[in-house]
Write an enzyme that holds these catalytic residues in place. Structure first.
Site, PDB file in Angstrom:
ATOM      1  CB  THR A 293     -13.383  24.329  20.230  1.00 14.39           C
ATOM      2  OG1 THR A 293     -13.222  25.554  19.534  1.00 14.39           O
ATOM      3  CG2 THR A 293     -12.202  24.113  21.141  1.00 14.39           C
TER       4      THR A 293
ATOM      5  CE1 TYR B 116     -10.234  25.775  18.559  1.00 14.77           C
ATOM      6  CE2 TYR B 116      -8.971  27.027  20.161  1.00 14.77           C
ATOM      7  CZ  TYR B 116     -10.175  26.644  19.629  1.00 14.77           C
ATOM      8  OH  TYR B 116     -11.345  27.137  20.153  1.00 14.77           O
TER       9      TYR B 116
ATOM     10  CB  THR C 101     -18.501  27.314  22.532  1.00 14.12           C
ATOM     11  OG1 THR C 101     -17.356  28.038  22.092  1.00 14.12           O
ATOM     12  CG2 THR C 101     -18.096  25.986  23.135  1.00 14.12           C
ATOM     13  CG  ASP C 102     -17.427  30.960  18.556  1.00 11.49           C
ATOM     14  OD1 ASP C 102     -17.139  30.990  19.769  1.00 11.49           O
ATOM     15  OD2 ASP C 102     -16.587  31.041  17.654  1.00 11.49           O
TER      16      ASP C 102
ATOM     17  CE  LYS D 288     -17.503  31.222  23.674  1.00 14.75           C
ATOM     18  NZ  LYS D 288     -16.865  30.754  22.438  1.00 14.75           N
TER      19      LYS D 288
ATOM     20  CD  GLU E 140     -36.552  54.063  27.329  1.00 14.88           C
ATOM     21  OE1 GLU E 140     -36.356  55.002  26.535  1.00 14.88           O
ATOM     22  OE2 GLU E 140     -36.590  54.228  28.561  1.00 14.88           O
TER      23      GLU E 140
HETATM   24  C1  SIN Z   1     -15.571  26.859  19.912  1.00 12.95           C
HETATM   25  O1  SIN Z   1     -16.093  25.800  19.599  1.00 12.95           O
HETATM   26  O2  SIN Z   1     -15.311  27.106  21.113  1.00 12.95           O
HETATM   27  C2  SIN Z   1     -15.210  27.940  18.940  1.00 12.95           C
HETATM   28  C3  SIN Z   1     -15.337  27.554  17.524  1.00 12.95           C
HETATM   29  C4  SIN Z   1     -16.736  27.224  17.114  1.00 12.95           C
HETATM   30  O3  SIN Z   1     -17.676  27.798  17.644  1.00 12.95           O
HETATM   31  O4  SIN Z   1     -16.873  26.379  16.218  1.00 12.95           O
END
Ligand code: SIN
Length: 361
Positions: free
Chosen positions: A44, A58, A124-125, A197, A318
């Site tokens: 992103t 997007y 971020t994923d 995340k 467990e």
């Molecule tokens: C992001 O970057 O926030 C989402 C898309 C990705 O992980 O490439």
């Protein structure tokens, strides 16, 4: 008129003061801007949307690294930066092969005398996974900072430019040396091992909820308050120059009414390791245990993790791990346990050794 002996003493004193001032001037540290390489992988932070208010829906990974750098002229105040486009992908497509390429490139760059630190721009994923993979495979104490953005570059109040600026600042900071691979987002500095995340879309999504962040970026400076105690980077035993592929390790997720279907399929497809992200303290449903035992008997390494996201998975808690010959993930979440198990399997299939690694990294 001073007597000549006093004149000589005054002259000697002023000469000493002159020399001392000169020496102090000569010793004043020369402020050199650090050389930082920005390795762009997409996400992103390099995304574009239809309008300035498009913050969902997007397209990720469209802006090239040169334009990312051009968009932040302030970078030139804190570092000599140059960019390389390593990939241009949304991070859900990040693969083991991508990680090997990236780690080898980071190691090659950091081995050079003219590179002081690396910034990696990333979606971020799966950012936390790439950061942890690098934490285990980078062979240098120089700073490596992984950064992303939650809003595309075209959005009103896009967070990419400030995040990139902060990441570059941290990568050039002497205080970041030897701290392991870092993640900077939202003015905070996090450890690769601990950060995750936590929210699908808010700017403050990256957190190390219980173990805590390492520090802040404020007023053009990185402030560190703590660091991870786990071994990383130059102190790990994993060497990506020794292999070109990683063993297959898959994750099965625990839930009420869970059956062995997914686990059996992964094992039949050749999984060398399984991360079982169990409920609670990594509990195993009775109906899954026979398949786990059968997989272990075939040589597949089973790691008990938890889907909870915080806390230690207790060995022999467990489940009787000693008897089942299973490993526990300690505090690693399932996606990071997968990374450590893949790397562990490049060294050994001995479960005692693998358990040692889970308590070391
Ligand atoms: C992001 O970057 O926030 C989402 C898309 C990705 O992980 O490439």
């Amino acid at each position: 008129m001073f007597p000549s002996s006093l004149r000589r003493a005054l002259f000697a004193l002023s000469a000493c003061m002159f020399l001392a001032a000169g020496a102090a001037q000569a010793e004043a540290p020369v402020q050199r801007l650090p050389n930082i390489v920005i390795l762009a992988t997409g996400g992103t932070i390099a995304g574009t949307g239809a309008t300035s208010t498009t913050t969902v829906g997007y397209t990720a990974a469209t802006v090239g690294v040169d334009n990312l750098i051009k968009a932040v002229p302030e970078l030139a105040h804190v570092a000599h930066v140059r960019g390389e486009q390593v990939f241009q992908i949304a991070s859900e497509n990040m693969s083991n092969d991508n990680w090997l390429v990236l780690a080898k490139r980071v190691n090659a760059l950091l081995a050079r005398g003219d590179v002081d630190g690396i910034v990696i721009t990333h979606g971020t994923d799966t950012l936390e996974e790439t950061a942890y993979f690098l934490d285990l495979t980078v062979k240098s104490r120089k700073p490596v900072v992984v950064v992303g953005a939650m809003r595309p570059s075209t959005a009103m109040s896009a967070d990419g430019p400030i995040n990139l600026y902060n990441a570059t600042l941290v990568a050039g900071s002497a205080d970041a040396i030897g701290k392991g691979v870092l993640v900077t987002m939202n003015d905070q500095i996090q450890a690769a091992r601990e950060v995750t995340k936590t929210n699908t879309s808010t700017l403050d999504t990256f957190k190390a909820t219980e173990l805590g962040m390492l520090g802040y970026i404020q007023g053009n400076k990185a402030y560190f308050y703590r660091q991870s105690t786990r071994k990383n980077t130059a102190d790990t035993e994993f060497d990506v120059s020794q292999f070109d592929t990683l063993p297959q390790v898959d994750i099965v997720y625990g839930y009420a009414n869970m059956g062995p279907l997914a686990l059996d399929a992964f094992v039949a497809a050749g999984a060398k390791g399984i991360i079982h992200a169990g409920v609670g303290d990594g509990s195993l449903a009775t109906r899954v245990v026979p398949s786990l035992k059968a997989a272990r008997a075939k040589g597949t390494v089973i790691v008990r993790a938890s889907r909870v996201g915080q806390g230690i998975v207790a060995r022999n808690g467990e489940a009787n791990d000693d008897q089942l010959d299973f490993v526990v993930a300690d505090t690693l979440n399932a996606q990071k346990a997968r990374i450590l198990l893949m790397l562990a399997l490049t060294k050994t299939s001995d479960t005692k050794e693998i358990q040692r690694m889970f308590y070391t990294y």
